[in-house]
Design an enzyme around this catalytic site. Structure first.
Site, PDB file in Angstrom:
ATOM      1  N   THR A 228      14.957  50.984  36.505  1.00 47.84           N
ATOM      2  CA  THR A 228      15.927  51.503  35.236  1.00 47.84           C
ATOM      3  C   THR A 228      15.654  51.079  33.938  1.00 47.84           C
ATOM      4  OG1 THR A 228      17.171  49.050  35.450  1.00 47.84           O
ATOM      5  CG2 THR A 228      17.967  51.193  36.946  1.00 47.84           C
TER       6      THR A 228
ATOM      7  N   SER B  47      24.225  41.981  26.614  1.00 45.83           N
ATOM      8  CA  SER B  47      24.062  40.715  27.330  1.00 45.83           C
ATOM      9  C   SER B  47      24.162  39.455  26.334  1.00 45.83           C
ATOM     10  CB  SER B  47      23.060  40.523  28.440  1.00 45.83           C
ATOM     11  OG  SER B  47      23.246  41.447  29.345  1.00 45.83           O
TER      12      SER B  47
ATOM     13  N   ASN C 242      17.745  52.923  31.801  1.00 44.53           N
ATOM     14  CA  ASN C 242      18.797  52.199  30.554  1.00 44.53           C
ATOM     15  C   ASN C 242      17.843  52.147  29.364  1.00 44.53           C
ATOM     16  OD1 ASN C 242      20.244  50.220  29.477  1.00 44.53           O
ATOM     17  ND2 ASN C 242      19.865  48.551  30.973  1.00 44.53           N
TER      18      ASN C 242
ATOM     19  N   LYS D 165      25.949  53.608  38.444  1.00 43.57           N
ATOM     20  CA  LYS D 165      27.325  53.370  38.898  1.00 43.57           C
ATOM     21  C   LYS D 165      28.219  52.321  37.753  1.00 43.57           C
ATOM     22  CE  LYS D 165      26.159  52.701  43.939  1.00 43.57           C
ATOM     23  NZ  LYS D 165      25.430  51.880  44.614  1.00 43.57           N
TER      24      LYS D 165
ATOM     25  N   HIS E 184      28.084  51.638  27.753  1.00 41.50           N
ATOM     26  CA  HIS E 184      26.623  51.252  28.125  1.00 41.50           C
ATOM     27  C   HIS E 184      26.427  51.691  29.679  1.00 41.50           C
ATOM     28  CE1 HIS E 184      23.205  49.179  27.913  1.00 41.50           C
ATOM     29  NE2 HIS E 184      23.629  48.210  28.911  1.00 41.50           N
TER      30      HIS E 184
ATOM     31  N   CYS F  85      21.491  44.622  24.629  1.00 33.89           N
ATOM     32  CA  CYS F  85      21.883  46.103  24.609  1.00 33.89           C
ATOM     33  C   CYS F  85      22.846  46.351  23.442  1.00 33.89           C
ATOM     34  CB  CYS F  85      22.242  46.555  25.835  1.00 33.89           C
ATOM     35  SG  CYS F  85      20.901  46.196  27.018  1.00 33.89           S
TER      36      CYS F  85
ATOM     37  N   ARG G 284      24.483  38.689  40.470  1.00 36.44           N
ATOM     38  CA  ARG G 284      25.743  39.214  40.509  1.00 36.44           C
ATOM     39  C   ARG G 284      26.529  38.984  39.289  1.00 36.44           C
ATOM     40  NH1 ARG G 284      26.850  42.141  44.567  1.00 36.44           N
ATOM     41  NH2 ARG G 284      25.487  41.785  46.520  1.00 36.44           N
TER      42      ARG G 284
ATOM     43  N   GLU H 171      15.421  44.846  21.621  1.00 37.91           N
ATOM     44  CA  GLU H 171      14.932  43.823  22.269  1.00 37.91           C
ATOM     45  C   GLU H 171      13.532  43.985  22.540  1.00 37.91           C
ATOM     46  OE1 GLU H 171      13.931  43.889  26.109  1.00 37.91           O
ATOM     47  OE2 GLU H 171      15.884  43.219  26.598  1.00 37.91           O
TER      48      GLU H 171
ATOM     49  N   THR I  41      25.826  39.428  36.369  1.00 37.41           N
ATOM     50  CA  THR I  41      25.749  40.713  35.324  1.00 37.41           C
ATOM     51  C   THR I  41      26.939  41.446  35.409  1.00 37.41           C
ATOM     52  OG1 THR I  41      24.460  42.126  36.842  1.00 37.41           O
ATOM     53  CG2 THR I  41      23.406  40.556  35.490  1.00 37.41           C
TER      54      THR I  41
END
Ligand SMILES: [Zn+2]
Lengths: 138, 358
Positions: free
Chosen positions: B164, B308, B278, B251, B246, B123, B211, B91, B213
């Site tokens: 990240t 995404s 990431n 977390k 991924h 991603c 949220r 990307e 995501t």
């Protein structure tokens, strides 16, 4: 704008492609089609290993046009394993671990933008201390 | 045509395909998450990772892909001119128009008898290129193809993603299964239109659905694709020695692994996000290189990417005997992680072009 020149030089710049003399086996970089050792024609393409050592070096603080954004940087004469001397920037060094005789390897990096942010991106060889030796200096 | 059902959803090539060689790349600079927190929250923010990798001033997706591809070719001992495709998923391609893949194909010596193309699917652009390469080889159109996932992602200053958004990725030379170091036994992809993250044309930084995501995007797509693949192959988590999901933060992959029934040990070797950030299109793929660096012949690996927009590619692999002689032919993933130079936020701002020079 030097687009034709960048295009013509892409093979030697991206991958350190030079020539080998079919008569005396001398390796040529940059390619110049005539062997400096025996004076005969030498047009056979040759992929250099990319390994060599620092022959001499200097750090540039007042960079010429096009290189301001990466200053300061170190330019070195590299003695390639196959013989020829090439001039190139060193990278991934942070100054400290370079000295004459430091073993280095070729990497392909972004050299500069040809003109402003709208211009062609120019890529080419640089050298860095050999990765494996960066990790465990044995 | 037969109706698609849970029994026949797997993507099956006409001839089996595997990984001939693989190569990782991580630039050497590291920005600790605590530095981002120091600048924007007086050090009060919770940290989603320890630190992220940052590309040097002379690095971008083209140069990083070149090094990863050279590592993959070196492991495979296949001449670059035999690779009939160079496909780069990212990307953060250096140009808006002009392929990264032609620069890479030229630099590694794969031109001119080659397909070249840049892939874009947030991603999962890297695994999408890999699935395409499986089809390309599996159909018999080519014997070898190079698929790369690499990113130097940007996060808006002070945004959660700035902690990240890292740099790195991996390249895979795919080829016939019988010559491979790991056979790609099965693949399955699960895709819907889900607006969890995007970047409009001419915008420097991405937007994300906060949220949104999590559940409907990341967790939904990964669990659906992984579960469907395991159901169709009649396998369960204990049939795999390793798994990599991924990894946008620490977390998410830990939680999705637990939801699917994988243990902490199964994901430990491929979980690199705490120390490199990431790496977007590279994230699942570089987790896999770290696993291949240590896996034994016969061991099984489940890889599930997420992009995404949104979708997941799930792949089941089995390592072969060839891994033993090939893995030491090029630097390992942990070698790149170990050559670490810590930088502060000011140096980071310079390296990422956040300082206005004129
Ligand atoms: Zn000669």
């Amino acid at each position: 704008m030097e687009i034709p020149r960048h295009w013509r030089l892409r093979k030697q710049r991206y991958g350190l492609v030079g020539e080998v003399c079919p008569h005396c086996d001398a390796k040529l970089f940059p390619p110049r089609d005539v062997c400096p050792e025996c004076g005969q024609e030498a047009k056979t393409l040759y992929n250099f290993s990319g390994r060599g050592e620092v022959y001499s070096y200097t750090t540039v603080y007042e960079a010429p046009a096009g290189f301001e954004e990466v200053a300061p940087y170190t330019v070195a004469l590299i003695k390639l394993q196959e013989g020829p001397l090439v001039t190139a920037q060193l990278t991934d060094t942070n100054g400290e671990q370079v000295e004459i005789g430091t073993p280095v390897e070729m990497v392909t990096r972004r050299l500069r933008s040809d003109g402003d942010e709208r211009g062609l991106l120019v890529y080419g060889y640089k050298f860095r201390p050999i990765l494996q030796q960066l990790i465990s200096p044995t | 045509m037969e109706e698609i059902s849970p029994k026949n959803i797997l993507l099956k090539p006409a001839r089996p395909v595997g990984i001939m060689g693989y190569g990782a790349y991580v630039p050497r600079y590291r920005l600790p998450a605590s530095e981002v927190a120091r600048i924007w929250t007086d050090g009060q923010a919770g940290l989603p990772i320890k630190e992220k990798a940052v590309a040097g001033l002379d690095e971008d997706v083209a140069t990083m892909s070149i090094e990863a591809a050279r590592n993959a070719l070196q492991r495979a001992s296949v001449s670059p001119s035999e690779s009939r495709a160079v496909w780069v998923g990212s990307e953060s391609h250096p140009y808006a128009v002009k392929p990264t893949s032609t620069i890479d194909a030229e630099a590694i010596g794969a031109v001119p008898n080659v397909q070249a193309g840049d892939w874009q699917f947030a991603c999962k652009a890297g695994t999408e290129a890999m699935v395409a390469a499986i089809g390309f080889i599996g159909s018999g159109m080519a014997d070898y193809a190079l698929a790369i996932g690499m990113d130097t992602a940007q996060g808006r200053p002070s945004d959660a993603l700035e902690y990240t958004a890292g740099a790195g990725g991996a390249a895979y030379l795919l080829g016939p299964a019988e010559k491979s170091l790991a056979v790609i036994e099965h693949t399955y992809s699960f895709v819907t239109d889900t607006p969890d993250f995007w970047r409009r044309a001419y915008q420097k930084y991405p937007e994300h659905g906060q949220r949104f995501t999590g559940e409907p995007a990341y967790f939904k797509h990964i669990t659906e694709s992984a579960q469907a693949l395991m159901d169709a192959t009649q396998t369960k988590p204990t049939d795999y020695d390793y798994a990599v999901f991924h990894q946008p933060n620490t977390k998410f992959p830990q939680r999705v692994a637990a939801q699917l029934g994988f243990t902490k040990e199964q994901i430990a070797h491929g979980l690199l996000v705490p120390v490199i950030g990431n790496t977007y299109a590279g994230a699942a793929l570089i987790g896999l290189t770290a696993i291949l660096d240590i896996a034994n012949p016969g061991e099984r690996i489940l890889l599930v990417s997420f992009g995404s927009g949104a979708g997941s590619d799930a792949m089941a692999l089995q390592v072969t005997e060839a891994i033993q002689e090939r893995r030491d032919r090029a630097p390992k993933t942990q070698d790149y992680i170990a050559r670490r130079i810590e930088i502060d936020y000011a140096t980071y701002a310079r390296m990422r072009g956040k300082l206005v020079m004129k």
